[in-house]
Design an enzyme around this catalytic site. Sequence first.
Site, PDB file in Angstrom:
ATOM      1  N   ARG A 121       0.839  -1.228   0.067  1.00  9.76           N
ATOM      2  CA  ARG A 121       0.031  -0.096  -0.033  1.00  9.76           C
ATOM      3  C   ARG A 121       0.883   1.220  -0.096  1.00  9.76           C
ATOM      4  NH1 ARG A 121      -3.016  -3.211   3.539  1.00  9.76           N
ATOM      5  NH2 ARG A 121      -4.839  -4.048   2.383  1.00  9.76           N
ATOM      6  N   LYS A 143       2.673  11.902 -11.118  1.00  9.51           N
ATOM      7  CA  LYS A 143       1.645  10.807 -11.976  1.00  9.51           C
ATOM      8  C   LYS A 143       2.575   9.765 -12.350  1.00  9.51           C
ATOM      9  CE  LYS A 143      -0.989  14.140 -14.653  1.00  9.51           C
ATOM     10  NZ  LYS A 143      -1.565  14.433 -16.143  1.00  9.51           N
ATOM     11  N   GLU A 185       9.685  19.229 -24.659  1.00  6.97           N
ATOM     12  CA  GLU A 185       9.061  19.750 -23.404  1.00  6.97           C
ATOM     13  C   GLU A 185       9.640  20.799 -22.789  1.00  6.97           C
ATOM     14  OE1 GLU A 185       6.362  18.056 -22.306  1.00  6.97           O
ATOM     15  OE2 GLU A 185       6.452  15.894 -23.232  1.00  6.97           O
ATOM     16  N   LYS A 227       7.212  23.399 -13.405  1.00  6.82           N
ATOM     17  CA  LYS A 227       6.289  22.221 -13.034  1.00  6.82           C
ATOM     18  C   LYS A 227       6.188  22.170 -11.735  1.00  6.82           C
ATOM     19  CE  LYS A 227       4.837  17.729 -14.369  1.00  6.82           C
ATOM     20  NZ  LYS A 227       4.963  16.470 -14.954  1.00  6.82           N
ATOM     21  N   GLU A 237      -4.953  17.744 -11.371  1.00  7.77           N
ATOM     22  CA  GLU A 237      -5.179  18.260 -12.673  1.00  7.77           C
ATOM     23  C   GLU A 237      -6.730  18.695 -12.671  1.00  7.77           C
ATOM     24  OE1 GLU A 237      -3.075  16.432 -15.825  1.00  7.77           O
ATOM     25  OE2 GLU A 237      -4.702  17.185 -17.390  1.00  7.77           O
ATOM     26  N   ARG A 241      -3.120  22.736 -13.968  1.00 10.07           N
ATOM     27  CA  ARG A 241      -2.174  21.796 -14.413  1.00 10.07           C
ATOM     28  C   ARG A 241      -2.473  21.221 -15.865  1.00 10.07           C
ATOM     29  NH1 ARG A 241       0.267  16.763 -11.157  1.00 10.07           N
ATOM     30  NH2 ARG A 241       1.746  15.658 -12.995  1.00 10.07           N
ATOM     31  N   ASN A 245      -0.537  20.440 -20.600  1.00 15.88           N
ATOM     32  CA  ASN A 245      -0.817  19.852 -22.058  1.00 15.88           C
ATOM     33  C   ASN A 245      -0.859  20.233 -23.328  1.00 15.88           C
ATOM     34  OD1 ASN A 245      -1.294  17.216 -20.332  1.00 15.88           O
ATOM     35  ND2 ASN A 245      -3.162  17.989 -19.662  1.00 15.88           N
ATOM     36  N   HIS A 248      -0.616  18.864 -26.761  1.00 15.70           N
ATOM     37  CA  HIS A 248      -0.592  17.358 -26.194  1.00 15.70           C
ATOM     38  C   HIS A 248      -1.971  16.583 -26.912  1.00 15.70           C
ATOM     39  CE1 HIS A 248       2.997  17.767 -23.884  1.00 15.70           C
ATOM     40  NE2 HIS A 248       3.013  16.641 -23.578  1.00 15.70           N
ATOM     41  N   HIS A 252      -0.892  13.695 -28.935  1.00 16.45           N
ATOM     42  CA  HIS A 252      -1.354  12.055 -28.377  1.00 16.45           C
ATOM     43  C   HIS A 252      -2.015  11.427 -29.448  1.00 16.45           C
ATOM     44  CE1 HIS A 252      -1.028  13.291 -23.701  1.00 16.45           C
ATOM     45  NE2 HIS A 252       0.008  12.649 -24.279  1.00 16.45           N
ATOM     46  N   HIS A 265       7.515  10.729 -28.372  1.00 14.19           N
ATOM     47  CA  HIS A 265       6.551  11.676 -27.727  1.00 14.19           C
ATOM     48  C   HIS A 265       6.725  13.047 -27.915  1.00 14.19           C
ATOM     49  CE1 HIS A 265       3.659  13.406 -24.988  1.00 14.19           C
ATOM     50  NE2 HIS A 265       4.733  13.842 -24.400  1.00 14.19           N
TER      51      HIS A 265
HETATM   52  N1  LIG Z   1       4.453  10.946 -15.280  1.00 15.44           N
HETATM   53  C1  LIG Z   1       4.536  11.812 -16.053  1.00 15.44           C
HETATM   54  O1  LIG Z   1       4.056  12.894 -15.549  1.00 15.44           O
HETATM   55  C2  LIG Z   1       5.005  11.788 -17.507  1.00 15.44           C
HETATM   56  C3  LIG Z   1       5.129  12.973 -18.201  1.00 15.44           C
HETATM   57  C4  LIG Z   1       5.728  12.774 -19.564  1.00 15.44           C
HETATM   58  C5  LIG Z   1       5.882  11.508 -19.960  1.00 15.44           C
HETATM   59  N2  LIG Z   1       5.537  10.590 -19.063  1.00 15.44           N
HETATM   60  C6  LIG Z   1       5.878   8.981 -19.632  1.00 15.44           C
HETATM   61  O2  LIG Z   1       7.536   8.945 -19.941  1.00 15.44           O
HETATM   62  C7  LIG Z   1       7.578   8.057 -20.907  1.00 15.44           C
HETATM   63  C8  LIG Z   1       8.679   8.493 -21.822  1.00 15.44           C
HETATM   64  O3  LIG Z   1      10.071   8.543 -21.050  1.00 15.44           O
HETATM   65  P1  LIG Z   1      11.493   8.823 -21.916  1.00 15.44           P
HETATM   66  O4  LIG Z   1      11.368   9.550 -23.194  1.00 15.44           O
HETATM   67  O5  LIG Z   1      12.313   9.293 -20.948  1.00 15.44           O
HETATM   68  O6  LIG Z   1      11.401   7.393 -22.410  1.00 15.44           O
HETATM   69  P2  LIG Z   1      12.265   6.139 -21.839  1.00 15.44           P
HETATM   70  O7  LIG Z   1      12.032   5.889 -20.650  1.00 15.44           O
HETATM   71  O8  LIG Z   1      11.582   4.945 -22.863  1.00 15.44           O
HETATM   72  O9  LIG Z   1      14.035   6.501 -22.313  1.00 15.44           O
HETATM   73  C9  LIG Z   1      14.272   6.579 -23.900  1.00 15.44           C
HETATM   74  C10 LIG Z   1      15.072   5.567 -24.268  1.00 15.44           C
HETATM   75  O10 LIG Z   1      16.460   6.095 -23.525  1.00 15.44           O
HETATM   76  C11 LIG Z   1      17.141   5.002 -22.681  1.00 15.44           C
HETATM   77  N3  LIG Z   1      17.939   5.645 -21.832  1.00 15.44           N
HETATM   78  C12 LIG Z   1      17.218   6.297 -20.813  1.00 15.44           C
HETATM   79  N4  LIG Z   1      18.306   6.969 -20.174  1.00 15.44           N
HETATM   80  C13 LIG Z   1      19.674   6.922 -20.870  1.00 15.44           C
HETATM   81  C14 LIG Z   1      20.751   7.380 -20.808  1.00 15.44           C
HETATM   82  N5  LIG Z   1      21.024   8.091 -19.957  1.00 15.44           N
HETATM   83  N6  LIG Z   1      21.713   7.197 -21.627  1.00 15.44           N
HETATM   84  C15 LIG Z   1      21.471   6.158 -22.557  1.00 15.44           C
HETATM   85  N7  LIG Z   1      20.154   5.569 -22.824  1.00 15.44           N
HETATM   86  C16 LIG Z   1      19.022   6.200 -21.996  1.00 15.44           C
HETATM   87  C17 LIG Z   1      15.997   4.265 -22.456  1.00 15.44           C
HETATM   88  O11 LIG Z   1      16.556   2.886 -22.228  1.00 15.44           O
HETATM   89  C18 LIG Z   1      15.019   4.343 -23.531  1.00 15.44           C
HETATM   90  O12 LIG Z   1      15.443   3.279 -24.532  1.00 15.44           O
HETATM   91  C19 LIG Z   1       6.334   7.616 -21.500  1.00 15.44           C
HETATM   92  O13 LIG Z   1       5.756   6.314 -21.191  1.00 15.44           O
HETATM   93  C20 LIG Z   1       5.439   8.737 -20.835  1.00 15.44           C
HETATM   94  O14 LIG Z   1       4.227   8.354 -20.794  1.00 15.44           O
HETATM   95  C21 LIG Z   1       5.154  10.560 -18.025  1.00 15.44           C
HETATM   96 ZN   LIG Z   2       4.554  15.502 -22.771  1.00 15.51          ZN
END
Ligand SMILES: NC(=O)c1ccc[n+]([C@@H]2O[C@H](COP(=O)([O-])OP(=O)(O)OC[C@H]3O[C@@H](n4cnc5c(N)ncnc54)[C@H](O)[C@@H]3O)[C@@H](O)[C@H]2O)c1
Ligand SMILES: [Zn+2]
Length: 361
Positions: A121, A143, A185, A227, A237, A241, A245, A248, A252, A265
């Site tokens: 939990r 999130k 971003e 942020k 949100e 917040r 977006n 987005h 999306h 993305h």
């Molecule tokens: N929680 C939130 O508020 C929020 C906001 C925006 C996006 N997201 C989520 O984030 C995700 C996307 O995140 P992302 O763009 O970081 O993608 P990711 O985590 O898939 O990383 C991108 C790629 O880079 C590699 N990688 C990561 N760090 C590295 C490093 N230092 N050196 C070499 N390779 C590295 C990873 O293995 C992956 O292949 C999505 O699932 C999205 O939904 C969440």
């Molecule tokens: Zn985004």
Amino acid sequence: MRSVKVPLGNRSYTIKIASGLLRRLGRACSTLNFTGQCAIISDRNVAPRFANIARQSLSRAGFKPFLIVVPAGETAKTLDTVRACYDQLAEHRLERQSCIVALGGGVVGDLAGFVAATYLRGIGFVQVPTTLLAQVDSSVGGKVGVNLKAGKNLVGSFYQPRLVLCDLETLSGLPEREFRAGLAEVIKYGIIYDASLFARLEREMPKVLQRDPRILGAVIERCCRIKADVVGRDETESGVRAILNFGHTIGHALEAISGYGRYLHGEAISIGQIMAATLSKEVCGLSEQDVERIRKLFQRAGLPTHVELTARQRKLLLEAMRLDKKVRGGEVQFVLANRVGKVRWGERVPEAMIRRVLGAS
Ligand SMILES: NC(=O)c1ccc[n+]([C@@H]2O[C@H](COP(=O)([O-])OP(=O)(O)OC[C@H]3O[C@@H](n4cnc5c(N)ncnc54)[C@H](O)[C@@H]3O)[C@@H](O)[C@H]2O)c1
Ligand SMILES: [Zn+2]
């Protein structure tokens, strides 16, 4: 060291930004009063690069760290991976005062955060984001969640980390395309909130692209501050917040109709933000000059600014927009800009106008 506070009452936490923070992970976790076992969740690309540094630092501080490695990329963000993580946490007898460290990009952060929110939990977790996108966006704000076949991020929760460590050194080996995607971003924060950040990016984009740590540190701090401020005012949100977006709704939808493979993305929201800027010109008087500044900055960041759509793709895109989680009462709502640095949210846009902008893209 740069640090930013996320103000959420007794769930407030700090984001630290500097080079070499990963080596200080153990001490930071001790300060938070975690003890005993500590699970590091990472992915197959990140673990070989950084897991040992994390592990050694935790051991030196008296923790018993163990590593859980999940596959890399969006396909790992599933309930199956969550279950595999739970099994390993149970095997190592993680307790409530133990902690989980999310070491990786947004995928690892969202997944490990969801595991932390639900195991026993809720146990404490620390974010160590290793992509630019994760450092400026996904690791901050709480999130957490995973995808279902039916769509992205459909299962999740709001669960804040206890600490975020943005180690600038981890960004040096990030693939160029991923780095640029994170910049989408960064530019967004300039458009929605901070004209001077936008102007700084206009002046210093070449240095940003060279990953100059001094500028990168300052830019990441600024983004986290924005942020943190927005999340501090509206954690779940129900209001402001939503401005995060910007671009987005269309972005999306573009990701969805292209099967979540063609665009990263950041690339999809780059196109989405330019379309949102064009809509803003029609609806709330964003100047042509600002639309051009926005388009140019994305271009200079090496991000896509344009997509050719067939009539069928336009139709699919509109349908995908209507399916977006953020739709209220069947109506697509947009975040639109009055000028660079100032946006409004909850804007209804006539469908004919959306069609026109999609056609003209
Ligand atoms: N929680 C939130 O508020 C929020 C906001 C925006 C996006 N997201 C989520 O984030 C995700 C996307 O995140 P992302 O763009 O970081 O993608 P990711 O985590 O898939 O990383 C991108 C790629 O880079 C590699 N990688 C990561 N760090 C590295 C490093 N230092 N050196 C070499 N390779 C590295 C990873 O293995 C992956 O292949 C999505 O699932 C999205 O939904 C969440
Ligand atoms: Zn985004």
